[in-house]
Design a protein around this motif. Structure first.
Motif, PDB file in Angstrom:
ATOM      1  N   SER A  59       1.009  -1.200  -0.361  1.00  0.00           N
ATOM      2  CA  SER A  59       0.100  -0.313  -0.145  1.00  0.00           C
ATOM      3  C   SER A  59       0.809   0.949  -0.148  1.00  0.00           C
ATOM      4  O   SER A  59       1.796   1.005   1.170  1.00  0.00           O
ATOM      5  N   CYS A  60       0.639   1.955  -1.115  1.00  0.00           N
ATOM      6  CA  CYS A  60       1.456   3.607  -1.177  1.00  0.00           C
ATOM      7  C   CYS A  60       0.475   4.197  -1.768  1.00  0.00           C
ATOM      8  O   CYS A  60       0.045   4.016  -2.955  1.00  0.00           O
ATOM      9  N   LEU A  65       3.601   8.482  -3.776  1.00  0.00           N
ATOM     10  CA  LEU A  65       4.181   7.765  -4.468  1.00  0.00           C
ATOM     11  C   LEU A  65       5.720   7.666  -4.955  1.00  0.00           C
ATOM     12  O   LEU A  65       6.753   7.138  -4.047  1.00  0.00           O
ATOM     13  N   GLU A  66       5.760   9.338  -5.567  1.00  0.00           N
ATOM     14  CA  GLU A  66       7.121   9.494  -5.760  1.00  0.00           C
ATOM     15  C   GLU A  66       8.089   9.514  -4.677  1.00  0.00           C
ATOM     16  O   GLU A  66       9.467   9.757  -5.213  1.00  0.00           O
ATOM     17  N   PHE A  67       7.953  10.493  -3.299  1.00  0.00           N
ATOM     18  CA  PHE A  67       8.615  10.243  -2.380  1.00  0.00           C
ATOM     19  C   PHE A  67       9.229   8.887  -1.597  1.00  0.00           C
ATOM     20  O   PHE A  67      10.212   8.564  -1.452  1.00  0.00           O
ATOM     21  N   TRP A  68       8.361   8.063  -2.157  1.00  0.00           N
ATOM     22  CA  TRP A  68       8.732   6.627  -1.787  1.00  0.00           C
ATOM     23  C   TRP A  68       9.568   6.235  -3.068  1.00  0.00           C
ATOM     24  O   TRP A  68       9.950   5.037  -2.494  1.00  0.00           O
ATOM     25  N   ILE A  69       8.891   5.835  -3.829  1.00  0.00           N
ATOM     26  CA  ILE A  69      10.050   6.220  -5.072  1.00  0.00           C
ATOM     27  C   ILE A  69      12.169   6.382  -4.703  1.00  0.00           C
ATOM     28  O   ILE A  69      12.832   5.542  -4.683  1.00  0.00           O
ATOM     29  N   ALA A  76      11.838   7.514   1.743  1.00  0.00           N
ATOM     30  CA  ALA A  76      11.673   6.367   0.686  1.00  0.00           C
ATOM     31  C   ALA A  76      11.574   4.868   1.046  1.00  0.00           C
ATOM     32  O   ALA A  76      12.177   4.704   1.752  1.00  0.00           O
ATOM     33  N   LYS A  77      10.859   4.193   0.788  1.00  0.00           N
ATOM     34  CA  LYS A  77      11.140   2.538   0.492  1.00  0.00           C
ATOM     35  C   LYS A  77      11.535   1.758   0.006  1.00  0.00           C
ATOM     36  O   LYS A  77      11.608   1.617  -1.067  1.00  0.00           O
ATOM     37  N   PRO A  78      12.451   1.053   0.611  1.00  0.00           N
ATOM     38  CA  PRO A  78      13.361  -0.344   0.425  1.00  0.00           C
ATOM     39  C   PRO A  78      12.784  -1.234  -0.526  1.00  0.00           C
ATOM     40  O   PRO A  78      12.858  -1.521  -1.733  1.00  0.00           O
TER      41      PRO A  78
END
Length: 136
Positions: A59-60, A65-69, A76-78
């Motif tokens: 879930s994102c 989205l841009e911040f987690w990618i 950022a999400k691994p």
């Protein structure tokens, strides 16, 4: 003075759909069985709680989205740094088309989205599980 929108949602969606891969729900159901695929649910948590979710989906929300990618982002999400195929979905396939294009434009590959979104997944007989937010 009223705003003049020069590129509306139809143009944005047409551009996205011309540049990204769109999977049928049936193809997405098969792809989700693979270890090298991540299903990314960009719906709001309230939608997920109300409608359920694809088992194992990450879930994102669309807003993060841009911040987690971006690996340079403090958010950022691994999972987005893994060598996987990322298949995005939303409720009906509009937001996920834009999300997949954004992810692809950022350099995330390979990406696709589910045409018709979660509704198409469910109608095609894809597995769905209930979800409730964690209680702290």
């Amino acid at each position: 003075m009223p705003q003049t929108i020069t590129r509306g949602i139809k143009a944005l969606l047409d551009e996205a759909n011309a540049e990204i891969e769109t999977l049928s729900a049936a193809d997405a159901i098969e792809a989700a069985k693979r270890e090298d695929v991540v299903i990314v649910d960009i719906r709001d948590p309230r939608e997920i709680e109300r409608e359920g979710r694809i088992p194992g989906a990450f879930s994102c929300t669309r807003g993060m989205l841009e911040f987690w990618i971006d690996p340079q982002s403090p958010y950022a999400k691994p999972i987005f740094q893994q060598d996987k195929r990322f298949i995005f979905h939303c409720a009906g396939g509009l937001r996920s088309a834009l999300a997949a294009k954004t992810a692809q434009d950022m350099g995330l590959t390979p990406v696709a989205h589910i045409g018709g979104g979660f509704a198409a997944w469910r109608e095609a007989g894809g597995p769905v599980e209930a979800w409730a937010p964690k209680k702290d």
